[in-house]
Design a protein around this motif. Structure first.
Motif: not given
Length: 996
Positions: A414-437
């Protein structure tokens, strides 16, 4: 193996010179060394040394009795981590070429430190000896402090560097205690011995050892609650973050967990600490990453999260978990180092890392955006990248792990699944914050004005991004090297290979859930933002750390204020009170009750002791300071007599010399103090009782210690050992320079530090050097001594003291040389010889003053101290270059004319260092407490004379003016008395008098 270590060391030494000479392009040259090491390391896999379970060993004996041998071992696991250290290190050095715009002087030092870090990390993973590994472990903390503090003019950099140093050093010290505890309980001092030790779970105190060792690993890898130092370290230049905080330093803890996990899984404490801390850190870091606005901080908290995940998985300790943990480690090194370098390129070109100031960067820099998307997708675990392969392997391993049966396995999944979900979220957050218009589609000012990102900044991250794709499509390229280690470490467990596609399995379903949930969290990031407390609901670890340091600082100040109140009397009273109470309390509460004492061996000894007691009591009753010093000195000379009566002439000689030089130093100090002791304040009876208590405590402790001896003392073997090992018949001297030379080296080092500190305090300046002058004996006037200067000191010289000094000085120097050369077989040695020579120079000073001591030895005392320390150090490390342990003595026998056969030992070089240090120490005292105070006194007297001359000149001028006025008034009266003066003439005289 060691050739590569030597090559990296040479590159470290050459780096500052290359960068200062060639400029920033020298980073590309420096990258060749780790790149060559990387290529060689790859050749050891896939049919090389590691393919058949081989390893490379190198052992050098160095203090084996204390388990400090230099033992190196390059096996497949060390080789795997070396690939990360060397490969990413080469790319980061190449990246530095484009990252830095100018070449300030500190950049050359930075290049040397960064290369040194690669050297130290490589040395850490190839160290087989646990204590040697600890040395490299702590060196990484020191270099991290230097690298993080690159921008030393910034308060944030200084704070981050100190914080990282304190946290990791605290963990390192705890780990050292754990290593020693493990070694004491198991006899294991090498990592390669751990798999051979049976019944590790039943070893006494093994849980304590594990906790202490893991404190070092968890603090180094920034796991909670010590995670806060890693985001703070983002104040460092981006190359440091890409190397230390993504690929190298934080992997040291992972490496140690990977080494220990297969052996320590039998201990219940292991999984509780490693798995529990890892999963908690994964969740904490992922949640905090979604709060950040700085691109580096998003990656930093993401790194904390993924380090927790890697630690938890690889800490399970099975073959499958180790395979998954290694895959996660390599995947993280590739995508996280690439992302840090991408952020560095953005910051370098736009001047900002704040996602609120970045808009439209993806359209302006599509190549950079493409590299970042690949790396972030690997971080999120999307196929067909290697991050997906590693995450799938981890999920599958935890689902079927036999060591995690029941609830532990379920909670970890459960910890790995929840943690990986957070990883997916902040990966998108990083790309959006750096490169999105963002917003209304307008490109931000920072992006509009940024310059283009050149290949020097995108080549290195592009290589890592491509590697994520290649290893994702062909995971066997890494799976085979992993299994070359696992086949040796788990020989009875069948191996598996990494694969991109395992079919429609539960881990694949979990991956789909993770991707969907993470995307939903990013889409509803405003809703997630409302759930995040500011300040954090559970507290801020960074603030807790600052508060802890503040409390410790306050407590230390209060403790110091209560014991060190600026009064020498109170300070000494506290020391003696502890000396009186603590040992006696330990004896009263202990079991020892056997006290026996032989009062004396001869009546002369008893008479000497009675004399010492009488003189000591008399010293306390003296009001004249000089008389008190003389009486105290008599107690020291009486102690020398006791040594002589016990048959220890060497100790007696040393005691006499030390006591004599002590009296001289006392005299130098007392001349600046009043002759008589002032009125005593306080209750003298309290001091008397305290002195009695301290004396009784010392005597009882000494008698108890002597009575506690039940075995034959080792001192009975010393004469034989001194002759057979040290080739000398003076046991005391051989003990100092050979058998226990390590202690002596530490003591003379303390002497050098103390002498330098005392001199600096007295001189009160940043330097106390003087130019060396060639001694010249002045013969223009018939003087006995060299310093023939017309001064008050010379005029007040005693001719008898001059003659005595002239006669005694050469004899004392010759006697000191005799003690030095003959001390190995007769009473004497470097210490005694140095004291005699120092007394000779002290006699010159007492006879001729400040100028005489400058002429007697026109060399800086600091140079003597440094030279002596170098001599002793050479004698210590020299044997190592010949294949012997340090401080090993050798000897040669030579035939001298008129003398015969003479044995010369290598310990003579060590003794020469002691000889020079003793002379330098006393010369420092004479030039500071003596000469410098003389100079200040001369300056004071000269100023007094100038004031007196000035006052005399003013008085004389005033008297002359008064005399002139008196004569004028007398002339006026004479003129008036003549009566023939006209009114006109009188008026003229009056006008002239007014003008005057």
């Amino acid at each position: 193996m060691l050739t590569l270590l030597a090559a990296l060391t040479i590159a470290t030494i050459a780096a500052p010179l290359l960068i200062r000479t060639l400029g920033r392009s020298a980073f590309a040259i420096l990258a060749i060394v780790p790149l060559a090491g990387f290529v060689w390391m790859v050749s050891l896999f896939h049919g090389g040394v590691f393919a058949d379970g081989g390893e490379i060993l190198a052992t050098y004996s160095w203090m084996p009795s204390t388990n400090l041998n230099l033992e190196f071992r390059l096996d497949a696991l060390a080789g795997l981590f070396s690939l990360i250290i060397l490969g990413v290190g080469a790319l980061v050095l190449l990246y530095c070429w484009g990252y830095f715009d100018s070449n300030p002087r500190r950049l050359a030092i930075f290049g040397g430190e960064l290369t040194a870090f690669a050297t130290i990390m490589y040395g850490l993973v190839i160290s087989d000896n646990l204590l040697l590994m600890y040395v490299f472990w702590e060196l990484t903390s020191v270099l991290s402090f230097l690298l993080v503090g690159y921008y030393g003019e910034r308060a944030s950099s200084r704070r981050a560097a100190i914080q990282a140093l304190l946290v990791t050093t605290f963990g390192g010290l705890a780990m050292l205690v754990g290593i020693i505890l493990l070694g004491r309980q198991t006899g294991i001092w090498r990592l390669s011995e751990l798999p051979l030790f049976a019944n590790i779970a039943t070893t006494p105190a093994i849980s304590a050892a594990i906790i202490l060792i893991m404190l070092g690993a968890l603090t180094k890898s920034a796991l909670a609650p010590w995670h806060f130092w890693l985001p703070g370290a983002m104040a460092a230049p981006t190359p440091v973050s890409a190397y230390l905080h993504a690929a190298a330093m934080v992997k040291a803890g992972i490496y140690l967990v990977a080494r220990l996990a297969p052996d320590f899984v039998e201990v219940t404490t292991w999984h509780i600490i490693v798995v529990g801390t890892g999963i908690f850190t994964m969740l904490l870091g992922g949640w905090l990453a979604l709060k950040q606005h700085d691109l580096k901080l998003i990656l930093a908290y993401g790194t904390v999260s993924q380090l927790g995940m890697i630690t938890a998985v690889i800490g399970v300790g099975s073959r499958e978990a180790t395979l998954a943990g290694l895959a996660l480690t390599f995947g993280h090194a590739m995508f996280k180092a690439a992302l840090f370098m991408i952020v560095g390129a953005i910051d370098h070109s736009s001047g900002t890392r704040d996602i609120r100031e970045l808009s439209g960067l993806g359209r302006k820099e599509p190549l950079i955006a493409g590299i970042a998307i690949v790396a972030a997708a690997s971080m999120a675990g999307l196929p067909p990248l290697f991050g997906f392969v590693a995450k799938e392997t981890a999920l599958d391993t935890i689902l079927h792990e036999e060591l995690l049966v029941g609830m532990p396995g379920g909670l970890m999944l459960v910890g790995l699944v929840v943690g990986s979900t957070l990883t997916m979220a902040y990966s998108l957050y990083f790309l959006y914050g750096a490169f999105a218009t963002k917003g209304d589609g307008v490109v931000s000012e920072a992006v509009e004005e940024m310059h283009s990102i050149g290949p020097k900044l995108w080549v290195s991250p592009a290589v890592l991004a491509v590697a994520s794709v290649v290893f994702g499509l062909f995971p066997r390229l890494l799976s085979d090297p992993f299994n070359e280690y696992l086949d040796v470490r788990f020989p009875n467990t069948p191996g598996e290979d990494l694969a991109l596609w395992h079919g429609f399995t539960l881990p694949l379903l979990l991956t789909v859930i993770i991707i969907a949930a993470g995307s939903l969290m990013f889409w509803q990031r405003k809703l997630v933002k409302r759930a995040q407390f500011d300040p954090p609901a559970l507290g801020d670890a960074d603030r807790v750390w600052d508060s802890l340091l503040g409390r410790l600082r306050v407590w230390s100040l209060r403790l110091t204020a209560s014991t060190q109140r600026g009064s020498l009397t109170i300070n000494l009273a506290v020391i003696f009170l502890v000396l009186a109470l603590v040992p006696l309390g330990a004896l009263v509460l202990g079991d020892s009750n056997a006290i026996r004492m032989i009062a004396w061996d001869s009546p002369l000894q008893a008479a000497t002791v009675v004399f010492m007691v009488f003189v000591a009591i008399a010293a306390t009753m003296q009001k004249n300071r000089l008389s008190g010093v003389i009486l105290v000195g008599l107690t020291g000379f009486a102690a020398a007599l006791i040594f002589a009566l016990h048959g220890a002439p060497d100790l007696a000689l040393t005691q006499v010399l030390v006591e004599t030089i002590s009296v001289v130093v006392f005299m130098l100090v007392l001349r600046k103090m009043p002759t008589e002791v002032g009125e005593r304040h306080g209750d003298v009876r309290l001091r008397a009782w305290l002195s009695i208590a301290a004396g009784v405590s010392v005597v009882i402790v000494a008698m108890t210690a002597m009575s506690a001896r039940v075995a034959e003392p080792i001192s009975t073997l010393m004469p034989e050992l001194a002759y057979e090992i040290g080739h000398g018949r003076n046991t005391v001297n051989v003990l100092l320079v050979d058998l226990r030379a390590a202690d002596t080296f530490g003591e003379i080092t303390v002497l050098v530090i103390a002498a330098t500190g005392v001199a600096s305090l007295i001189f009160g300046t940043t330097t106390f050097t003087r130019s060396s002058r060639r001694p010249v004996l002045l013969t223009n006037k018939p003087r006995w001594l060299a310093a023939n200067v017309d001064s008050e000191t010379v005029q007040n010289r005693s001719i008898m003291v001059d003659v005595a000094t002239r006669l005694l000085f050469p004899a004392m120097i010759m006697l000191s040389l005799y003690f030095f050369f003959g001390g190995h077989n007769a009473p004497g040695g470097g210490f005694a010889g140095g004291l005699v020579a120092a007394l000779a120079f002290a006699l010159r000073y007492l006879a001729g003053g400040r100028r005489e001591i400058e002429e007697a030895l026109p060399v800086d005392p600091a140079k003597l101290l440094g030279t002596g320390l170098i001599f002793s150090a050479l004698a210590a490390v020299g044997p190592m270059f010949l294949g012997y342990p340090p401080l090993t003595s050798g000897y040669v026998e030579v035939e001298l004319p008129l003398i015969g056969e003479v044995t010369i030992t290598s310990a003579l070089l060590f003794d020469a260092g002691v000889y020079a240090i003793v002379i330098g120490l006393i010369m420092h005292v004479l030039t500071s407490v003596g000469g410098h105070l003389d100079y200040e006194e001369e300056v004071r007297k000269e100023r007094a004379r100038e004031r007196a001359r000035s006052l005399q000149e003013k008085n004389q001028a005033r008297r002359q003016d008064q005399e002139k006025r008196r004569k004028e008034r007398a002339a006026e009266r004479a003129a008036i008395s003549q009566g023939g003066s006209s009114s006109t003439s009188v008026g003229v005289r009056n006008d002239e008098r007014k003008d005057s």
